[in-house]
Motif scaffolding. Structure first.
Motif, PDB file in Angstrom:
ATOM      1  N   GLY A 142      40.461  34.180  40.259  1.00 43.32           N
ATOM      2  CA  GLY A 142      41.626  33.955  39.416  1.00 43.32           C
ATOM      3  C   GLY A 142      41.425  32.883  38.367  1.00 43.32           C
ATOM      4  N   SER A 151      42.519  33.364  34.253  1.00 44.47           N
ATOM      5  CA  SER A 151      43.779  32.706  33.902  1.00 44.47           C
ATOM      6  C   SER A 151      44.065  32.760  32.409  1.00 44.47           C
ATOM      7  CB  SER A 151      43.764  31.253  34.375  1.00 44.47           C
ATOM      8  OG  SER A 151      42.713  30.546  33.743  1.00 44.47           O
ATOM      9  N   ARG A 191      48.760  40.048  31.456  1.00 45.71           N
ATOM     10  CA  ARG A 191      49.525  39.185  32.357  1.00 45.71           C
ATOM     11  C   ARG A 191      49.620  39.738  33.782  1.00 45.71           C
ATOM     12  NH1 ARG A 191      51.292  35.169  29.393  1.00 45.71           N
ATOM     13  NH2 ARG A 191      51.898  35.514  27.247  1.00 45.71           N
ATOM     14  N   PHE A 192      49.466  41.044  33.952  1.00 47.77           N
ATOM     15  CA  PHE A 192      49.580  41.625  35.289  1.00 47.77           C
ATOM     16  C   PHE A 192      48.317  41.413  36.119  1.00 47.77           C
ATOM     17  CE2 PHE A 192      47.550  44.847  32.776  1.00 47.77           C
ATOM     18  CZ  PHE A 192      46.600  45.375  33.635  1.00 47.77           C
ATOM     19  N   PRO A 194      46.190  38.708  36.835  1.00 47.69           N
ATOM     20  CA  PRO A 194      46.127  37.634  37.835  1.00 47.69           C
ATOM     21  C   PRO A 194      47.078  37.825  39.007  1.00 47.69           C
ATOM     22  CG  PRO A 194      46.193  36.703  35.631  1.00 47.69           C
ATOM     23  CD  PRO A 194      46.460  38.173  35.499  1.00 47.69           C
ATOM     24  N   ASP A 195      48.158  38.567  38.818  1.00 45.25           N
ATOM     25  CA  ASP A 195      49.087  38.822  39.933  1.00 45.25           C
ATOM     26  C   ASP A 195      48.626  39.982  40.799  1.00 45.25           C
ATOM     27  OD1 ASP A 195      50.717  36.798  39.083  1.00 45.25           O
ATOM     28  OD2 ASP A 195      51.903  38.114  37.795  1.00 45.25           O
ATOM     29  N   THR A 196      47.962  40.951  40.226  1.00 41.67           N
ATOM     30  CA  THR A 196      47.516  42.139  40.953  1.00 41.67           C
ATOM     31  C   THR A 196      46.265  41.870  41.765  1.00 41.67           C
ATOM     32  OG1 THR A 196      48.409  43.456  39.151  1.00 41.67           O
ATOM     33  CG2 THR A 196      46.946  44.571  40.675  1.00 41.67           C
ATOM     34  N   PRO A 246      45.103  39.339  43.707  1.00 38.11           N
ATOM     35  CA  PRO A 246      45.209  38.946  45.123  1.00 38.11           C
ATOM     36  C   PRO A 246      45.650  40.077  46.043  1.00 38.11           C
ATOM     37  CG  PRO A 246      46.248  37.293  43.754  1.00 38.11           C
ATOM     38  CD  PRO A 246      45.919  38.456  42.872  1.00 38.11           C
ATOM     39  N   PHE A 247      46.555  40.944  45.581  1.00 35.34           N
ATOM     40  CA  PHE A 247      47.002  42.058  46.414  1.00 35.34           C
ATOM     41  C   PHE A 247      45.866  43.040  46.690  1.00 35.34           C
ATOM     42  CE2 PHE A 247      51.234  40.939  44.620  1.00 35.34           C
ATOM     43  CZ  PHE A 247      51.810  40.590  45.826  1.00 35.34           C
TER      44      PHE A 247
END
Length: 87
Positions: A29, A33, A38-39, A41-43, A45-46
């Motif tokens: 990540g 950064s 924008r999606f 860095p959130d996707t 980890p999942f």
């Protein structure tokens, strides 16, 4: 193997895989950064969590049920975990 012993080791495997996925997500990540998507860095980890945990648990159950570890379990675990995380 008794039920409680199997649950205990499955829990330990899931915990270790979850921590590994969290560390990998944090390390990957950092370079992402400054990415304009924008999606991403959130996707990340999942997807990492799903792949690592599912592969580790399938390998654990292979070892517990069959007594041997098959390479196909790693592939199926990564595929199923990745698809589940993306969904």
């Amino acid at each position: 193997m008794s039920l409680y012993r199997g649950l205990y080791f499955a829990t330990l495997t899931g915990m270790a895989a979850g921590l590994t996925a969290a560390v990998l997500a944090a390390l990957l990540g950092v370079p992402l950064s400054n990415v304009h998507a924008r999606f991403l860095p959130d996707t990340l980890p999942f997807v990492l969590f799903g792949v690592v945990v599912c592969a580790a648990l399938l390998l654990h159950f292979d070892r517990g049920l069959h007594g041997r570890v098959r390479g196909s379990s790693l592939g199926w675990g990564a595929l199923l975990g990745g698809v589940a995380a993306l969904v």
